[in-house]
Write a protein that holds these residues in place. Structure first.
Motif, PDB file in Angstrom:
ATOM      1  N   ARG A   1       0.821  -1.203   0.000  1.00 50.76           N
ATOM      2  CA  ARG A   1       0.000   0.000   0.000  1.00 50.76           C
ATOM      3  C   ARG A   1       0.864   1.266   0.000  1.00 50.76           C
ATOM      4  O   ARG A   1       1.931   1.298   0.599  1.00 50.76           O
ATOM      5  N   ALA A   2       0.363   2.284  -0.667  1.00 50.46           N
ATOM      6  CA  ALA A   2       1.083   3.555  -0.790  1.00 50.46           C
ATOM      7  C   ALA A   2       0.434   4.622   0.073  1.00 50.46           C
ATOM      8  O   ALA A   2      -0.769   4.855  -0.010  1.00 50.46           O
ATOM      9  N   ILE A   3       1.264   5.281   0.897  1.00 49.12           N
ATOM     10  CA  ILE A   3       0.833   6.446   1.655  1.00 49.12           C
ATOM     11  C   ILE A   3       1.572   7.645   1.082  1.00 49.12           C
ATOM     12  O   ILE A   3       2.793   7.736   1.167  1.00 49.12           O
ATOM     13  N   ALA A   4       0.833   8.562   0.475  1.00 48.47           N
ATOM     14  CA  ALA A   4       1.435   9.769  -0.105  1.00 48.47           C
ATOM     15  C   ALA A   4       1.314  10.912   0.897  1.00 48.47           C
ATOM     16  O   ALA A   4       0.257  11.104   1.498  1.00 48.47           O
ATOM     17  N   VAL A   5       2.405  11.669   1.057  1.00 45.50           N
ATOM     18  CA  VAL A   5       2.409  12.783   2.015  1.00 45.50           C
ATOM     19  C   VAL A   5       2.511  14.103   1.267  1.00 45.50           C
ATOM     20  O   VAL A   5       3.252  14.223   0.293  1.00 45.50           O
ATOM     21  N   THR A   6       1.773  15.084   1.724  1.00 41.55           N
ATOM     22  CA  THR A   6       1.677  16.352   0.994  1.00 41.55           C
ATOM     23  C   THR A   6       2.653  17.421   1.460  1.00 41.55           C
ATOM     24  O   THR A   6       2.627  18.538   0.947  1.00 41.55           O
ATOM     25  N   TRP A   7       3.517  17.109   2.445  1.00 41.79           N
ATOM     26  CA  TRP A   7       4.444  18.118   2.948  1.00 41.79           C
ATOM     27  C   TRP A   7       5.786  18.103   2.209  1.00 41.79           C
ATOM     28  O   TRP A   7       6.699  18.858   2.545  1.00 41.79           O
ATOM     29  N   GLY A   8       5.929  17.249   1.182  1.00 46.12           N
ATOM     30  CA  GLY A   8       7.187  17.146   0.463  1.00 46.12           C
ATOM     31  C   GLY A   8       7.183  17.809  -0.894  1.00 46.12           C
ATOM     32  O   GLY A   8       6.696  18.928  -1.042  1.00 46.12           O
ATOM     33  N   PHE A   9       7.680  17.100  -1.909  1.00 46.23           N
ATOM     34  CA  PHE A   9       7.871  17.719  -3.216  1.00 46.23           C
ATOM     35  C   PHE A   9       6.578  17.843  -4.024  1.00 46.23           C
ATOM     36  O   PHE A   9       6.149  18.943  -4.341  1.00 46.23           O
ATOM     37  N   ASN A  10       5.982  16.728  -4.380  1.00 51.85           N
ATOM     38  CA  ASN A  10       4.807  16.804  -5.250  1.00 51.85           C
ATOM     39  C   ASN A  10       3.596  17.414  -4.553  1.00 51.85           C
ATOM     40  O   ASN A  10       3.397  17.233  -3.340  1.00 51.85           O
ATOM     41  N   SER A  11       2.787  18.132  -5.314  1.00 48.37           N
ATOM     42  CA  SER A  11       1.582  18.752  -4.767  1.00 48.37           C
ATOM     43  C   SER A  11       0.538  17.684  -4.434  1.00 48.37           C
ATOM     44  O   SER A  11       0.597  16.554  -4.939  1.00 48.37           O
ATOM     45  N   ALA A  12      -0.407  18.052  -3.610  1.00 50.20           N
ATOM     46  CA  ALA A  12      -1.475  17.134  -3.241  1.00 50.20           C
ATOM     47  C   ALA A  12      -2.256  16.689  -4.473  1.00 50.20           C
ATOM     48  O   ALA A  12      -2.673  15.528  -4.580  1.00 50.20           O
ATOM     49  N   GLU A  13      -2.431  17.613  -5.424  1.00 48.91           N
ATOM     50  CA  GLU A  13      -3.188  17.292  -6.645  1.00 48.91           C
ATOM     51  C   GLU A  13      -2.452  16.267  -7.493  1.00 48.91           C
ATOM     52  O   GLU A  13      -3.055  15.325  -8.026  1.00 48.91           O
ATOM     53  N   ALA A  14      -1.127  16.440  -7.639  1.00 43.71           N
ATOM     54  CA  ALA A  14      -0.337  15.503  -8.435  1.00 43.71           C
ATOM     55  C   ALA A  14      -0.330  14.116  -7.795  1.00 43.71           C
ATOM     56  O   ALA A  14      -0.426  13.092  -8.490  1.00 43.71           O
ATOM     57  N   LEU A  15      -0.246  14.089  -6.481  1.00 40.29           N
ATOM     58  CA  LEU A  15      -0.254  12.810  -5.771  1.00 40.29           C
ATOM     59  C   LEU A  15      -1.608  12.124  -5.872  1.00 40.29           C
ATOM     60  O   LEU A  15      -1.696  10.925  -6.143  1.00 40.29           O
ATOM     61  N   ALA A  16      -2.668  12.888  -5.678  1.00 43.29           N
ATOM     62  CA  ALA A  16      -4.018  12.324  -5.726  1.00 43.29           C
ATOM     63  C   ALA A  16      -4.331  11.745  -7.100  1.00 43.29           C
ATOM     64  O   ALA A  16      -5.045  10.741  -7.211  1.00 43.29           O
ATOM     65  N   ALA A  17      -3.783  12.362  -8.149  1.00 40.93           N
ATOM     66  CA  ALA A  17      -4.024  11.892  -9.512  1.00 40.93           C
ATOM     67  C   ALA A  17      -3.474  10.484  -9.734  1.00 40.93           C
ATOM     68  O   ALA A  17      -3.946   9.753 -10.614  1.00 40.93           O
ATOM     69  N   GLN A  18      -2.485  10.104  -8.936  1.00 39.38           N
ATOM     70  CA  GLN A  18      -1.895   8.757  -9.047  1.00 39.38           C
ATOM     71  C   GLN A  18      -2.617   7.732  -8.176  1.00 39.38           C
ATOM     72  O   GLN A  18      -2.235   6.568  -8.130  1.00 39.38           O
ATOM     73  N   GLN A  19      -3.641   8.173  -7.490  1.00 40.06           N
ATOM     74  CA  GLN A  19      -4.507   7.305  -6.688  1.00 40.06           C
ATOM     75  C   GLN A  19      -3.759   6.456  -5.660  1.00 40.06           C
ATOM     76  O   GLN A  19      -3.806   5.225  -5.690  1.00 40.06           O
ATOM     77  N   PRO A  20      -3.053   7.106  -4.731  1.00 36.77           N
ATOM     78  CA  PRO A  20      -2.429   6.339  -3.637  1.00 36.77           C
ATOM     79  C   PRO A  20      -3.513   5.746  -2.751  1.00 36.77           C
ATOM     80  O   PRO A  20      -4.672   6.174  -2.804  1.00 36.77           O
ATOM     81  N   ASP A  21      -3.149   4.790  -1.935  1.00 34.64           N
ATOM     82  CA  ASP A  21      -4.137   4.208  -1.023  1.00 34.64           C
ATOM     83  C   ASP A  21      -4.575   5.223   0.024  1.00 34.64           C
ATOM     84  O   ASP A  21      -5.738   5.238   0.435  1.00 34.64           O
ATOM     85  N   PHE A  22      -3.631   6.066   0.434  1.00 35.45           N
ATOM     86  CA  PHE A  22      -3.935   7.102   1.412  1.00 35.45           C
ATOM     87  C   PHE A  22      -3.143   8.361   1.084  1.00 35.45           C
ATOM     88  O   PHE A  22      -2.017   8.286   0.591  1.00 35.45           O
ATOM     89  N   LEU A  23      -3.741   9.500   1.381  1.00 35.86           N
ATOM     90  CA  LEU A  23      -3.086  10.796   1.198  1.00 35.86           C
ATOM     91  C   LEU A  23      -3.192  11.540   2.520  1.00 35.86           C
ATOM     92  O   LEU A  23      -4.292  11.805   3.001  1.00 35.86           O
ATOM     93  N   ILE A  24      -2.040  11.877   3.121  1.00 33.60           N
ATOM     94  CA  ILE A  24      -2.071  12.506   4.441  1.00 33.60           C
ATOM     95  C   ILE A  24      -1.325  13.841   4.414  1.00 33.60           C
ATOM     96  O   ILE A  24      -0.515  14.099   3.524  1.00 33.60           O
ATOM     97  N   HIS A  25      -1.595  14.663   5.419  1.00 35.40           N
ATOM     98  CA  HIS A  25      -1.116  16.040   5.403  1.00 35.40           C
ATOM     99  C   HIS A  25      -0.192  16.415   6.562  1.00 35.40           C
ATOM    100  O   HIS A  25       0.345  17.515   6.576  1.00 35.40           O
ATOM    101  N   GLN A  26      -0.024  15.517   7.520  1.00 36.85           N
ATOM    102  CA  GLN A  26       0.910  15.789   8.614  1.00 36.85           C
ATOM    103  C   GLN A  26       1.403  14.456   9.186  1.00 36.85           C
ATOM    104  O   GLN A  26       0.665  13.464   9.197  1.00 36.85           O
ATOM    105  N   PRO A  27       2.661  14.395   9.646  1.00 33.50           N
ATOM    106  CA  PRO A  27       3.242  13.137  10.121  1.00 33.50           C
ATOM    107  C   PRO A  27       2.424  12.377  11.156  1.00 33.50           C
ATOM    108  O   PRO A  27       2.311  11.138  11.047  1.00 33.50           O
ATOM    109  N   PRO A  28       1.826  13.033  12.159  1.00 33.80           N
ATOM    110  CA  PRO A  28       1.081  12.267  13.157  1.00 33.80           C
ATOM    111  C   PRO A  28      -0.075  11.439  12.582  1.00 33.80           C
ATOM    112  O   PRO A  28      -0.537  10.491  13.233  1.00 33.80           O
ATOM    113  N   ASP A  29      -0.546  11.790  11.374  1.00 34.62           N
ATOM    114  CA  ASP A  29      -1.607  10.991  10.754  1.00 34.62           C
ATOM    115  C   ASP A  29      -1.186   9.538  10.580  1.00 34.62           C
ATOM    116  O   ASP A  29      -2.024   8.632  10.537  1.00 34.62           O
ATOM    117  N   LEU A  30       0.117   9.302  10.461  1.00 30.32           N
ATOM    118  CA  LEU A  30       0.623   7.942  10.275  1.00 30.32           C
ATOM    119  C   LEU A  30       0.294   7.051  11.466  1.00 30.32           C
ATOM    120  O   LEU A  30       0.108   5.844  11.319  1.00 30.32           O
TER     121      LEU A  30
END
Length: 217
Positions: free
Chosen positions: A169-198
């Motif tokens: 499973r893929a967890i994409a994080v939005t605090w790094g390089f790629n934008s949330a939109e670019a990550l979401a377009a690749q359909q990860p299993d989860f998209l999170i916005h801050q480390p504690p979400d893990l």
């Protein structure tokens, strides 16, 4: 399993400057800060195509990049909340590893500086940006892990691709390089916005059977 740059370490500024310094040597155009921000909206493969960098040159570029990167490792910051999250994951008994295109030497130096050397059971590196899936599969075989018990956490579209190719499973994080939109377009299993979400997202199944993780998407 974690990516390193842009996921654990906030290396975006350093990467921007090193990439521009190496542009002439490796035959690709320099990037302005505004152009760099626009690149965040593209997939990893689209960025390479736009830069017109030969796939045969990329491993040499990565090695040179890592050598330059090592000179700044002591000043490299960790993302807010990441250190505490990693320590909590380790304390509760999760197996943690790093799969990155940065060098093992650089990563271990950073972990030592951040007092996180004992947190990760394994650190592996590949000079091929799209070669992470091979390393992930190798780790799965080495330890006999069940694929449905594993996550790969990363900040780029190629990290999602690596997880998918590895059958985990893929967890994409939005605090790094790629934008949330670019990550979401690749359909990860989860998209999170801050480390504690893990901490909630990867808790043992027995502890989350009644929960619904879809709020992380």
């Amino acid at each position: 399993m974690f990516d390193f740059d842009g996921t654990i370490a906030n290396s975006l500024d350093i990467a921007f400057h090193i990439t521009n310094r190496l542009a002439k040597e490796f035959g690709y155009p320099t990037t302005s800060l505004e152009e760099f921000k626009q690149l965040k909206k593209l997939s990893s493969r689209e960025i390479l195509k736009q830069a017109k960098i030969s796939v045969f040159v990329v491993p040499f570029l990565v090695k040179r990049f890592n050598a330059e990167f090592g000179q700044s490792i002591q000043q490299l910051p960790i993302f807010p909340g990441m250190r505490e999250t990693l320590l909590e994951l380790k304390q509760r008994g999760d197996w943690l590893g790093i799969v990155s295109t940065n060098s093992e030497k650089n990563i271990r130096s950073f972990l030592e500086t951040q007092r996180l050397s004992d947190v990760f059971a394994q650190v592996v590196s590949s000079s091929r940006p799209f070669g992470k899936s091979r390393l992930i599969k190798k780790i799965v075989r080495q330890h006999g892990f069940a694929s449905d018990a594993l996550f790969y956490v990363g900040d780029e579209t190629r990290d999602i691709e690596a997880a998918r190719k590895s059958g985990i499973r893929a967890i994409a994080v939005t605090w790094g390089f790629n934008s949330a939109e670019a990550l979401a377009a690749q359909q990860p299993d989860f998209l999170i916005h801050q480390p504690p979400d893990l901490l909630a997202l990867t808790r043992p199944a027995s502890a989350s059977q009644t929960g619904d993780n879809r709020h992380f998407l």
